[in-house]
Design a protein around this motif. Sequence first.
Motif, PDB file in Angstrom:
ATOM      1  N   TYR A 155       4.827  12.971  -9.036  1.00  0.00           N
ATOM      2  CA  TYR A 155       4.828  11.605  -8.918  1.00  0.00           C
ATOM      3  C   TYR A 155       4.023  11.153  -7.623  1.00  0.00           C
ATOM      4  CZ  TYR A 155       7.664  10.490 -12.683  1.00  0.00           C
ATOM      5  OH  TYR A 155       8.097  10.460 -14.006  1.00  0.00           O
ATOM      6  N   ARG A 156       3.809  11.897  -6.691  1.00  0.00           N
ATOM      7  CA  ARG A 156       2.846  11.468  -5.338  1.00  0.00           C
ATOM      8  C   ARG A 156       1.813  12.402  -5.366  1.00  0.00           C
ATOM      9  NH1 ARG A 156       7.241   8.734  -6.105  1.00  0.00           N
ATOM     10  NH2 ARG A 156       8.703  10.511  -5.805  1.00  0.00           N
ATOM     11  N   THR A 157       1.559  13.474  -5.403  1.00  0.00           N
ATOM     12  CA  THR A 157       0.430  14.486  -5.144  1.00  0.00           C
ATOM     13  C   THR A 157      -0.466  14.038  -6.329  1.00  0.00           C
ATOM     14  OG1 THR A 157       1.281  16.172  -3.927  1.00  0.00           O
ATOM     15  CG2 THR A 157      -0.718  16.495  -5.249  1.00  0.00           C
ATOM     16  N   LEU A 158      -0.043  14.048  -7.459  1.00  0.00           N
ATOM     17  CA  LEU A 158      -0.860  13.963  -8.765  1.00  0.00           C
ATOM     18  C   LEU A 158      -1.345  12.643  -8.975  1.00  0.00           C
ATOM     19  CD1 LEU A 158      -2.414  14.905 -11.293  1.00  0.00           C
ATOM     20  CD2 LEU A 158      -0.100  14.473 -12.568  1.00  0.00           C
ATOM     21  N   PHE A 159      -0.064  11.710  -8.868  1.00  0.00           N
ATOM     22  CA  PHE A 159      -0.325  10.210  -9.072  1.00  0.00           C
ATOM     23  C   PHE A 159      -1.429   9.652  -8.196  1.00  0.00           C
ATOM     24  CE2 PHE A 159       0.279   5.688  -7.959  1.00  0.00           C
ATOM     25  CZ  PHE A 159       0.617   5.237  -9.178  1.00  0.00           C
ATOM     26  N   PHE A 160      -1.400  10.023  -6.973  1.00  0.00           N
ATOM     27  CA  PHE A 160      -2.325   9.426  -5.645  1.00  0.00           C
ATOM     28  C   PHE A 160      -3.795   9.966  -5.937  1.00  0.00           C
ATOM     29  CE2 PHE A 160       1.470   7.453  -4.042  1.00  0.00           C
ATOM     30  CZ  PHE A 160       0.992   6.213  -3.564  1.00  0.00           C
ATOM     31  N   HIS A 161      -3.811  11.357  -6.090  1.00  0.00           N
ATOM     32  CA  HIS A 161      -4.949  12.156  -6.363  1.00  0.00           C
ATOM     33  C   HIS A 161      -5.758  11.484  -7.445  1.00  0.00           C
ATOM     34  CE1 HIS A 161      -7.717  15.221  -6.109  1.00  0.00           C
ATOM     35  NE2 HIS A 161      -7.620  15.500  -7.281  1.00  0.00           N
ATOM     36  N   ARG A 162      -5.260  11.353  -8.830  1.00  0.00           N
ATOM     37  CA  ARG A 162      -6.033  11.083 -10.113  1.00  0.00           C
ATOM     38  C   ARG A 162      -6.181   9.650 -10.206  1.00  0.00           C
ATOM     39  NH1 ARG A 162      -8.018  14.474 -13.416  1.00  0.00           N
ATOM     40  NH2 ARG A 162      -8.012  12.995 -15.153  1.00  0.00           N
ATOM     41  N   TYR A 163      -4.815   8.913  -9.697  1.00  0.00           N
ATOM     42  CA  TYR A 163      -4.875   7.476 -10.167  1.00  0.00           C
ATOM     43  C   TYR A 163      -4.717   6.383  -8.910  1.00  0.00           C
ATOM     44  CZ  TYR A 163      -3.440  10.023 -14.194  1.00  0.00           C
ATOM     45  OH  TYR A 163      -3.220  11.554 -14.903  1.00  0.00           O
ATOM     46  N   GLY A 164      -4.586   7.054  -7.701  1.00  0.00           N
ATOM     47  CA  GLY A 164      -4.717   5.998  -6.847  1.00  0.00           C
ATOM     48  C   GLY A 164      -6.483   5.434  -6.513  1.00  0.00           C
ATOM     49  N   VAL A 165      -7.308   6.148  -7.155  1.00  0.00           N
ATOM     50  CA  VAL A 165      -8.567   5.576  -6.955  1.00  0.00           C
ATOM     51  C   VAL A 165      -8.879   4.217  -7.847  1.00  0.00           C
ATOM     52  CG1 VAL A 165      -9.319   6.896  -9.216  1.00  0.00           C
ATOM     53  CG2 VAL A 165     -11.028   6.345  -7.380  1.00  0.00           C
ATOM     54  N   LEU A 166      -7.605   4.151  -8.877  1.00  0.00           N
ATOM     55  CA  LEU A 166      -7.842   2.870  -9.656  1.00  0.00           C
ATOM     56  C   LEU A 166      -7.459   1.740  -9.060  1.00  0.00           C
ATOM     57  CD1 LEU A 166      -6.224   4.616 -13.086  1.00  0.00           C
ATOM     58  CD2 LEU A 166      -8.709   4.311 -12.423  1.00  0.00           C
ATOM     59  N   PHE A 167      -6.763   1.760  -7.866  1.00  0.00           N
ATOM     60  CA  PHE A 167      -6.014   0.568  -7.222  1.00  0.00           C
ATOM     61  C   PHE A 167      -7.012   0.159  -6.099  1.00  0.00           C
ATOM     62  CE2 PHE A 167      -2.789   2.788  -9.232  1.00  0.00           C
ATOM     63  CZ  PHE A 167      -2.171   1.915  -9.955  1.00  0.00           C
ATOM     64  N   GLY A 168      -8.135   0.742  -5.905  1.00  0.00           N
ATOM     65  CA  GLY A 168      -8.918   0.188  -4.749  1.00  0.00           C
ATOM     66  C   GLY A 168      -8.146  -0.131  -3.522  1.00  0.00           C
ATOM     67  N   GLY A 169      -8.275  -1.394  -2.904  1.00  0.00           N
ATOM     68  CA  GLY A 169      -7.428  -1.589  -1.945  1.00  0.00           C
ATOM     69  C   GLY A 169      -6.173  -2.051  -2.007  1.00  0.00           C
ATOM     70  N   ALA A 170      -5.914  -2.290  -3.018  1.00  0.00           N
ATOM     71  CA  ALA A 170      -4.358  -2.808  -3.691  1.00  0.00           C
ATOM     72  C   ALA A 170      -3.379  -1.831  -3.433  1.00  0.00           C
ATOM     73  CB  ALA A 170      -4.594  -3.366  -4.812  1.00  0.00           C
ATOM     74  N   TRP A 171      -3.027  -1.412  -2.288  1.00  0.00           N
ATOM     75  CA  TRP A 171      -2.002  -0.251  -1.924  1.00  0.00           C
ATOM     76  C   TRP A 171      -0.516  -0.988  -2.118  1.00  0.00           C
ATOM     77  CZ3 TRP A 171       1.768  -1.621   1.283  1.00  0.00           C
ATOM     78  CH2 TRP A 171       1.422  -2.885   2.195  1.00  0.00           C
ATOM     79  N   ILE A 192      -5.476  22.072 -12.561  1.00  0.00           N
ATOM     80  CA  ILE A 192      -6.107  23.163 -12.664  1.00  0.00           C
ATOM     81  C   ILE A 192      -7.599  22.684 -12.903  1.00  0.00           C
ATOM     82  CG2 ILE A 192      -6.498  25.296 -13.936  1.00  0.00           C
ATOM     83  CD1 ILE A 192      -3.597  25.835 -14.219  1.00  0.00           C
ATOM     84  N   LEU A 193      -7.987  21.888 -13.898  1.00  0.00           N
ATOM     85  CA  LEU A 193      -9.304  21.552 -14.405  1.00  0.00           C
ATOM     86  C   LEU A 193      -9.790  20.537 -13.421  1.00  0.00           C
ATOM     87  CD1 LEU A 193      -8.830  21.194 -18.423  1.00  0.00           C
ATOM     88  CD2 LEU A 193      -9.611  23.096 -17.007  1.00  0.00           C
ATOM     89  N   ASP A 194      -9.120  19.652 -12.502  1.00  0.00           N
ATOM     90  CA  ASP A 194      -9.712  18.930 -11.715  1.00  0.00           C
ATOM     91  C   ASP A 194     -10.221  19.819 -10.210  1.00  0.00           C
ATOM     92  OD1 ASP A 194     -10.446  16.868  -9.854  1.00  0.00           O
ATOM     93  OD2 ASP A 194      -8.549  16.001 -10.037  1.00  0.00           O
TER      94      ASP A 194
END
Length: 239
Positions: free
Chosen positions: A146-162, A70-72
């Motif tokens: 586990y997919r929407t929130l994880f990749f939305h908020r934390y995917g940015v932390l992995f750069g190109g290390a998919w 909600i806050l994001d």
Amino acid sequence: TVTQGDDVLCAGGTLSVSELKPAARAWRFAEMALLYGAAPFAVNHAVHGQGVPVFIALLPVLAIILVFLILDRTFSLRRELSQGFSLAQLGPILAVFAIGGGIVATYVAEFRPDLFLEFPRNRPDVYLRIMLLYPLMSVAVQELVYRTLFFHRYGVLFGGAWWLAILLNGVLFGIGHLVIGTPLAVYGTMATGVLFAWRYAMTRSFWAVFIEHTLWGALVFTVGLGRYFFTGVGILSWR
């Protein structure tokens, strides 16, 4: 729309790597560790150590997740749910399920014939209700977390290390099932978690992983493995 380069793992609207200052990156790492690492152990202790009903134990975690979304301001549920997928993407989902599901069903029928189809054979009315309610009450929530929130908020932390993000997501998905209390539930969901994370990273579609997760969950209930994935959380009695 999936962005390219370092942001390929991020859901639409997520801040790019360059826009996260070091302190913000450190905070998100800590946030991810608490939410996906510490919280499942806390829920497991509350359920099995303190006797708290699993749905009650999960409420604080779900509330925190809801607040995050909600806050994001960079997150839009409408945008997330409007991202469909093509028939060309559906084909691989069905192919993987046909092969993998066929192997699982054959294994249970061959080595545990006493369990094979026990739920639909012995409790068809309950089985039908579970098949109808499971996607909405379980799959949808798990995929948003586990997919929407994880990749939305934390995917940015992995750069190109998919590959690292996908493997970690699978491991965390398995840890999230500690409360079930069986090793098969943890390791089985780790394996499917990697599959679901890969699918989401490739399609950026909630509905793609929703369908794939629903198929595998239905398989577990159908072929006779439900007791290993739901024992101990008070959802069903298998005796």
